[in-house]
Design a protein around this motif. Sequence first.
Motif, mmCIF file in Angstrom:
data_model
loop_
_atom_site.group_PDB
_atom_site.id
_atom_site.type_symbol
_atom_site.label_atom_id
_atom_site.label_comp_id
_atom_site.label_asym_id
_atom_site.label_seq_id
_atom_site.Cartn_x
_atom_site.Cartn_y
_atom_site.Cartn_z
ATOM 1 N N GLY A 1 0.799 -1.215 0.000
ATOM 2 C CA GLY A 1 0.000 0.000 0.000
ATOM 3 C C GLY A 1 0.834 1.269 0.000
ATOM 4 O O GLY A 1 0.964 1.947 1.024
ATOM 5 N N VAL A 2 1.422 1.588 -1.158
ATOM 6 C CA VAL A 2 2.253 2.799 -1.242
ATOM 7 C C VAL A 2 1.394 4.050 -1.112
ATOM 8 O O VAL A 2 0.228 4.070 -1.498
ATOM 9 N N GLU A 3 1.979 5.081 -0.572
ATOM 10 C CA GLU A 3 1.321 6.376 -0.405
ATOM 11 C C GLU A 3 2.179 7.441 -1.080
ATOM 12 O O GLU A 3 3.106 7.982 -0.475
ATOM 13 N N PRO A 4 1.885 7.750 -2.345
ATOM 14 C CA PRO A 4 2.720 8.684 -3.112
ATOM 15 C C PRO A 4 2.791 10.081 -2.497
ATOM 16 O O PRO A 4 3.775 10.803 -2.725
ATOM 17 N N ASP A 5 1.779 10.468 -1.747
ATOM 18 C CA ASP A 5 1.755 11.819 -1.184
ATOM 19 C C ASP A 5 2.504 11.917 0.144
ATOM 20 O O ASP A 5 2.710 13.017 0.659
ATOM 21 N N ARG A 6 2.897 10.787 0.712
ATOM 22 C CA ARG A 6 3.631 10.805 1.982
ATOM 23 C C ARG A 6 5.068 11.263 1.732
ATOM 24 O O ARG A 6 5.755 10.746 0.855
ATOM 25 N N LYS A 7 5.543 12.212 2.503
ATOM 26 C CA LYS A 7 6.916 12.677 2.358
ATOM 27 C C LYS A 7 7.885 11.637 2.919
ATOM 28 O O LYS A 7 7.686 11.101 4.012
ATOM 29 N N THR A 8 8.936 11.355 2.176
ATOM 30 C CA THR A 8 9.918 10.349 2.564
ATOM 31 C C THR A 8 10.992 10.973 3.459
ATOM 32 O O THR A 8 11.166 12.195 3.482
ATOM 33 N N PRO A 9 11.749 10.129 4.178
ATOM 34 C CA PRO A 9 12.819 10.656 5.044
ATOM 35 C C PRO A 9 13.861 11.475 4.291
ATOM 36 O O PRO A 9 14.474 12.376 4.876
ATOM 37 N N ALA A 10 14.063 11.174 3.002
ATOM 38 C CA ALA A 10 15.030 11.950 2.220
ATOM 39 C C ALA A 10 14.637 13.417 2.147
ATOM 40 O O ALA A 10 15.503 14.303 2.035
ATOM 41 N N LEU A 11 13.335 13.665 2.227
ATOM 42 C CA LEU A 11 12.833 15.044 2.146
ATOM 43 C C LEU A 11 12.639 15.670 3.524
ATOM 44 O O LEU A 11 12.784 16.893 3.681
ATOM 45 N N THR A 12 12.322 14.863 4.518
ATOM 46 C CA THR A 12 12.031 15.414 5.850
ATOM 47 C C THR A 12 13.250 15.449 6.764
ATOM 48 O O THR A 12 13.250 16.169 7.766
ATOM 49 N N LYS A 13 14.288 14.647 6.432
ATOM 50 C CA LYS A 13 15.467 14.580 7.308
ATOM 51 C C LYS A 13 16.768 14.863 6.569
ATOM 52 O O LYS A 13 17.842 14.412 6.985
ATOM 53 N N THR A 14 16.702 15.602 5.490
ATOM 54 C CA THR A 14 17.891 15.868 4.688
ATOM 55 C C THR A 14 19.028 16.415 5.546
ATOM 56 O O THR A 14 18.868 17.415 6.251
ATOM 57 N N ASP A 15 20.199 15.705 5.501
ATOM 58 C CA ASP A 15 21.340 16.151 6.314
ATOM 59 C C ASP A 15 22.627 16.295 5.514
ATOM 60 O O ASP A 15 23.667 16.676 6.057
ATOM 61 N N GLY A 16 22.583 15.960 4.218
ATOM 62 C CA GLY A 16 23.772 16.115 3.393
ATOM 63 C C GLY A 16 24.805 15.018 3.569
ATOM 64 O O GLY A 16 25.869 15.058 2.938
#
Length: 524
Positions: free
Chosen positions: A27-42
């Motif tokens: 059950g994928v949720e395309p609108d859910r923000k992934t950790p790559a977007l919410t926890k970006t640390d470089g």
Amino acid sequence: MITFIVALIVLVVGFFTYGVVVEKIFGVEPDRKTPALTKTDGVDFVPMSPWRIFLVQFLNIAGLGPIFGAIMGICFGPAAFLWIVFGTIFAGGVHDYLSGMLSIRKGGISLPNIIGDELGKGSGLKMFIRLLTLVLLILLTTTFLSGPASLLQGLAPLRTLDFHGTMIPIAWVLIIFGYYSLATVLPVDKLIGRFYPIFGGILLFMGLGIMVVMLGWHSSEMPEVFDGLQNRQTNGLPLFPMMFVSIACGAISGFHGTQSPIMARCVTNERQGRWIFYGAMVAEGILALIWAAAAATFFADPETGTGGIENLQAFLHAHRNNPSAVIDLVSRNWLGTVGGILAIIGVIAAPITSGDTALRSARLIVADFMNWDQRPIPKRLIIAVPLFLCVFGMVFVDFNVVWRYFAWTNQTLACFTLWAGAVWLYKKNLTPLCSTDDHRASDRAELFTRTREGGRFRFGYLIALIPALFMTMVCSSYILIAPEGLHIAPEKRIIGYVIAGLVTIGCMFGFIVWAKRMKVESRK
């Protein structure tokens, strides 16, 4: 040739059919923000393009495993083809997809935390899984250090070290080790994200080249399942469970579960998961299929087309059971000088790039446990340096011993991952049988197939539970029967199978009891 072509088609069709089923059940949720977007640390959480992530994931998981394992596995006979195909579709693909997607859903956490969250809230299980995973990664990095060092020594001989009669290519070991240090500590997009897609392409080219030559000039010498599925191994080891552990990365591998969270921290949309995680596993299955067929075909008698598997075993025995000699011989003879060098580079790049990401995964697991921010370089080094020392020390242990213990540890970790996936899927899709006391047949039929609300599948957990039970049987019987385990005598192996069967039944019974308790609690 018929077996190979059919197996290849089934793998591709499996991705577009069963892969879709797995995706829908999750059950994928395309609108859910992934950790790559919410926890970006470089450093570790870095958004990357899907095609780049796919090639990195493929290269990370396709180390020596699908090549070495396939070569060792085909020694058991054409039954290896069946395990590669069905293991990839129904076990390995599910395993890799769930480990990657669960990491995304849980904020990019590492595999031990995923397993600990689902199989036990106490700290004991999490600590056990952490230790098991770290042992696996150290063993794997050692094999992925020794293997390419031996291949490079064959291409460009450098200084060696005589260690109790074993010549260790110490110069190449140190060079590769220096690279590991950089790739483990630097941000994921500096070396891994930038150069690994290139090496991934080379590895795919190598496999394609071997396949073209094999089908074009040696098709009559390829092994077929019609020749019989009996055990062809001459060293007395049983086909079950030994073949299912020997062919690890080419069918299902716990190591993949440690790598998927690395790329899960770079995925920007959940829809990319099937192509990246399940798709990379299918690509690896194809690579394993090619090398299993190529190894047996190359050593077959060109006149009769027979004897390939037996001659392969004799060649391996003469070279201390190190498949790198097979890779070198096949690549040079079938692809010529230039093609052979490119093929060897691909085979060298694959284990090296899996070895450094194994160390990177180990660093992340320790960092998650200690809750250490990995942006400061000194904190990365404090964790990485002890890991480096452990791996370097293991280089001086016999390669065959390291590989066998890695293989069992690897499959055991895969077993835990599948059980965790089954538990998560069951809890996710748990709903009351009926909202009222009305138990009409139509309601039961609807709920048996699918709960429409939320697009959930009531029995979707079976996609993980069934392979989990199978791998439990494999791992339990292996530790009882294998020479590096309890080594039950051949005439008493039935006892080992019975005990392993009881362990598997016990696990299934435990799951049923837990599921019933969860169902009762959900109705309250």
